[in-house]
Design an enzyme around this catalytic site. Structure first.
Site, PDB file in Angstrom:
ATOM      1  N   CYS A  62      13.529 -15.345  -9.730  1.00  0.00           N
ATOM      2  CA  CYS A  62      14.196 -16.480 -10.279  1.00  0.00           C
ATOM      3  C   CYS A  62      14.303 -16.546 -11.665  1.00  0.00           C
ATOM      4  O   CYS A  62      15.089 -17.420 -12.388  1.00  0.00           O
ATOM      5  CB  CYS A  62      13.515 -17.870  -9.960  1.00  0.00           C
ATOM      6  SG  CYS A  62      13.780 -18.096  -8.251  1.00  0.00           S
ATOM      7  N   ASP A  63      13.603 -15.845 -12.683  1.00  0.00           N
ATOM      8  CA  ASP A  63      13.898 -15.664 -14.092  1.00  0.00           C
ATOM      9  C   ASP A  63      13.617 -14.314 -14.674  1.00  0.00           C
ATOM     10  O   ASP A  63      12.951 -14.046 -15.542  1.00  0.00           O
ATOM     11  CB  ASP A  63      12.802 -16.699 -14.562  1.00  0.00           C
ATOM     12  CG  ASP A  63      13.148 -17.302 -16.014  1.00  0.00           C
ATOM     13  OD1 ASP A  63      14.322 -16.706 -16.441  1.00  0.00           O
ATOM     14  OD2 ASP A  63      12.086 -17.544 -16.972  1.00  0.00           O
ATOM     15  N   LEU A  64      14.215 -13.433 -14.001  1.00  0.00           N
ATOM     16  CA  LEU A  64      13.906 -11.933 -14.587  1.00  0.00           C
ATOM     17  C   LEU A  64      14.870 -11.915 -16.014  1.00  0.00           C
ATOM     18  O   LEU A  64      16.152 -12.299 -15.978  1.00  0.00           O
ATOM     19  CB  LEU A  64      14.730 -11.051 -13.533  1.00  0.00           C
ATOM     20  CG  LEU A  64      14.468  -9.466 -13.820  1.00  0.00           C
ATOM     21  CD1 LEU A  64      13.129  -9.146 -13.866  1.00  0.00           C
ATOM     22  CD2 LEU A  64      15.119  -8.849 -12.712  1.00  0.00           C
TER      23      LEU A  64
END
Length: 159
Positions: A62-64
Site C-alpha cells: 500500500c505504500d511502496l
C-alpha cells in the site's frame, strides 16, 4: 520464496541505519545493472507478500516508494534491495474486505485507481508503484511530477 534479504520489517534500528534508502540513490540515477536488481528483488518481495508468505493471508504493501526500499550490500559490494515499512500494509484475510479499510499511500507512487475516492489497493497497484520507482531510478527524475502534485492536492487524497 524470495531471498530472505528482500523482505524485512523495519524492526532492528541498528540494521536500518546501516542501509541507504533507495530514495536517496535515485536522485542521481542508478546504473542499469542495479535497476535490474531492483526489479528482481522488489518483485520477489511483492510476490511473497501477495502469496501470503508468513502472514494471515495475502499482503498488499500500500505504500511502496523509494523511501520504503533500503539498499543493503553483499560482501562483494553488489546491492540488495530490501522492502520494508509495512505500517500501511493491508492483509487480505478471508473474513475482511479491502473496500472497508481506508489506506494511506503516497500519491506520487500510487496507481491511478487509488487516486479516485474509494480506490482499493491490489497487487496491481503495488506493481504500478514499482514501475514508477524504476522510471525514477533510470532517469533520476520523478515521472508525472508536474501533474501529480497539482492533481492530487485537488482530489484531497491522504498524504
Amino acid at each position: 520464496a524470495p531471498p530472505r534479504s528482500t523482505l524485512a520489517p523495519f524492526s532492528a534500528a541498528s540494521d536500518v541505519y546501516k542501509r541507504q534508502r533507495l530514495g536517496h540513490a535515485v536522485e542521481r540515477r542508478l546504473p542499469d545493472s542495479d535497476v535490474r536488481l531492483l526489479v528482481t528483488h522488489v518483485h520477489a518481495a511483492l510476490s511473497a507478500l501477495h502469496r501470503g508468505a508468513g502472514a494471515d493471508g495475502p499482503v498488499i504493501h500500500c505504500d511502496l516508494k523509494p523511501a520504503n526500499v533500503l539498499i543493503d550490500h553483499r560482501d562483494d559490494g553488489s546491492p540488495v534491495f530490501v522492502v520494508g515499512d509495512f505500517d500501511a500494509a493491508l492483509v487480505l484475510a478471508p473474513d475482511t474486505g479491502p473496500a472497508s479499510v481506508r489506506r494511506r499511500y503516497t500519491p506520487r507512487y500510487a496507481a491511478p485507481e487509488l487516486l479516485v475516492r474509494g480506490g482499493i489497493p491490489s497487487p496491481k497497484s503495488a506493481y504500478w508503484s514499482l514501475g514508477i520507482m524504476v522510471l525514477e531510478a533510470l532517469t533520476g527524475r520523478r515521472p508525472f511530477a508536474e501533474f501529480v502534485d497539482h492533481e492530487v492536492s485537488l482530489k484531497g487524497c491522504l498524504l
